[in-house]
Design an enzyme around this catalytic site. Sequence first.
Site, PDB file in Angstrom:
ATOM      1  N   HIS A 233      32.124  23.030   4.424  1.00  5.64           N
ATOM      2  CA  HIS A 233      30.815  22.690   3.856  1.00  5.64           C
ATOM      3  C   HIS A 233      30.412  23.712   2.810  1.00  5.64           C
ATOM      4  O   HIS A 233      30.662  24.903   2.964  1.00  5.64           O
ATOM      5  CB  HIS A 233      29.742  22.528   4.941  1.00  5.64           C
TER       6      HIS A 233
ATOM      7  N   ASP B  50      27.187  23.728   1.712  1.00  7.96           N
ATOM      8  CA  ASP B  50      25.756  24.032   1.877  1.00  7.96           C
ATOM      9  C   ASP B  50      25.608  25.273   2.760  1.00  7.96           C
ATOM     10  O   ASP B  50      26.527  25.640   3.500  1.00  7.96           O
ATOM     11  CB  ASP B  50      24.977  22.858   2.481  1.00  7.96           C
TER      12      ASP B  50
ATOM     13  N   ASP C 139      30.014  31.590   6.156  1.00 10.97           N
ATOM     14  CA  ASP C 139      29.625  30.264   6.677  1.00 10.97           C
ATOM     15  C   ASP C 139      29.051  29.421   5.554  1.00 10.97           C
ATOM     16  O   ASP C 139      27.857  29.402   5.349  1.00 10.97           O
ATOM     17  CB  ASP C 139      28.608  30.448   7.807  1.00 10.97           C
TER      18      ASP C 139
ATOM     19  N   GLU D  15      26.213  20.018   6.290  1.00  9.70           N
ATOM     20  CA  GLU D  15      26.631  20.442   7.635  1.00  9.70           C
ATOM     21  C   GLU D  15      25.516  21.208   8.337  1.00  9.70           C
ATOM     22  O   GLU D  15      25.290  21.036   9.532  1.00  9.70           O
ATOM     23  CB  GLU D  15      27.896  21.305   7.553  1.00  9.70           C
ATOM     24  N   GLU D  16      24.828  22.056   7.596  1.00  4.78           N
ATOM     25  CA  GLU D  16      23.818  22.912   8.213  1.00  4.78           C
ATOM     26  C   GLU D  16      22.551  22.144   8.598  1.00  4.78           C
ATOM     27  O   GLU D  16      21.643  22.699   9.202  1.00  4.78           O
ATOM     28  CB  GLU D  16      23.462  24.079   7.291  1.00  4.78           C
TER      29      GLU D  16
ATOM     30  N   ASP E  84      35.747  27.262   9.831  1.00  2.00           N
ATOM     31  CA  ASP E  84      34.286  27.413   9.899  1.00  2.00           C
ATOM     32  C   ASP E  84      33.921  28.014  11.259  1.00  2.00           C
ATOM     33  O   ASP E  84      32.824  27.827  11.759  1.00  2.00           O
ATOM     34  CB  ASP E  84      33.623  26.040   9.692  1.00  2.00           C
TER      35      ASP E  84
ATOM     36  N   HIS F  39      23.910  32.774   9.656  1.00  3.28           N
ATOM     37  CA  HIS F  39      22.533  32.275   9.817  1.00  3.28           C
ATOM     38  C   HIS F  39      21.504  33.420   9.870  1.00  3.28           C
ATOM     39  O   HIS F  39      20.340  33.170  10.177  1.00  3.28           O
ATOM     40  CB  HIS F  39      22.371  31.405  11.093  1.00  3.28           C
TER      41      HIS F  39
END
Length: 475
Positions: free
Chosen positions: A100, A102, A133, A167-168, A194, A441
């Site tokens: 991903h 994003d 990530d 994805e997020e 990932d 995150h």
Amino acid sequence: MSGQQNLTEQRKDNDMQDVIQYLTDQQPRALDQLCEFLRIPSVSADSAFRGDVQRCAEFVRQAMTAAGLTAEIIPTKGHPIVYGERIHDASLPTILVYGHYDVQPPDPLDLWTTPPFDPQIRDGRLYARGATDDKGQVFTHLKALEAWFVVRGELPGNIKFLIEGEEEVGSDHLEEFLKGHRERLAADVAVISDTSQYGDGIPAITYGLRGIVAAEVRLRGPSKDLHSGIFGGSIANPANALTKMIGRLIDDDGRVTIPGFYDDVAELTVAERQQFARLPFSESGFLREVGSGALFGETGWTTLERRWARPTCDVNGMISGYTGEGPKTIIPSKAMAKITCRLVPDMQPAKVLDALEACLRESCPPGLKFEFHRSHGCQAFAFDPTSQWITAASNAVAQAFGQPPVFIREGGSIPVVLSFKQILGIDTLLLGWGRNTDNLHSPDEHFHVADFHRGTLGSACLWEKLAAMKASGRS
Ligand code: BES
Ligand code: ZN
């Protein structure tokens, strides 16, 4: 720029010398390009970044083209998917790579040492939102394929490359895309980077991930905030009620109290518990890593078991009343909490959400309006870690890292893995080049530069090992 790693030294005895030499020579350029990728704030959750997300898709499309793929940007009802492929020999396996582009929102901004979208290298780490990530990890595959393509003029195996931009935020439009393009996406196996290595210098192949359900609960009380002296004690306070309702979801033994929550949980086998217990793990080191003073979790399970193979219920955020400076004596008119449950095999997302909603609704005091909003969800999975594809991947990782990977499960979720199984009928190789300590995150997310280069080498080795396997006849 940090010093180049001599990848050639690491692999004297194989026939990929030319590809490895190219990767070594290209390290500074690959790192520069990754920084360019990281400079694009592709935050999928926030519509203010819509244009940046689109720009990022274009960056990925160009990187795919450089790797020899025919690539296009495919619009969805949400953020676009970037898809590229190169199919050149039906006798070779077809590998579907997913990732991903994003990223999570960068907040809280004041906790970043340097700005999240201004990538910088300190102490051998590249700091930026998305560094590990998942942009950095996606980029290892793009650079490895590019090396094969530039040096050999062809890719080892048939490659399909699917990079999404949602994805997020739960991959809402991906399933529809998979269902609508079954033929086009047909492959022998999928590859995703990932996840994480097990620890510093301990590579891992992940054969299981937890699933997830997410919801928001909102309570409304009086039509406006009220003076807590004049009215306090006479009507239900939404903040009091909500904290009590969600506080009861976990008991003192760390068990979730939602009726029926554990009904479908597949228990760990003795063999798997033994396998987890054999992995090196230090509780004090773990506490230091997360910056916490004590462990807490479901009684009767080790920390790894709790994180990888037991379900959870967590409040992710709450808002109610006055949170500014100084006191303010009110009964807030509303309260809200965001809740997620991590699921393990064979829990069913819809059933868990039904049970959570019923449990909260029942405990809501009279006089408050109860609202329950469901968000994304996906099931957990655990693959057979002895498949021929996993063996091939394990050999590739051993070649690049100088030691074989350990086989682990992890607690995070990647919704597409189960969709690949259910819709395309394929297993996924989860090869994590990052580390759990890379601040995914969180503020100061980073990717170790050495992990980036090692991951790129691992990817280059992987294509060779997978290409040596028999195609199943689909492409
Ligand atoms: N890369 C993570 C998932 C992950 C991280 C798995 C580390 C294993 C180890 C992924 O980008 C992620 O954060 N996924 C979300 C999924 C959710 C939004 C549906 C998650 O797990 O919270
Ligand atoms: Zn991710």
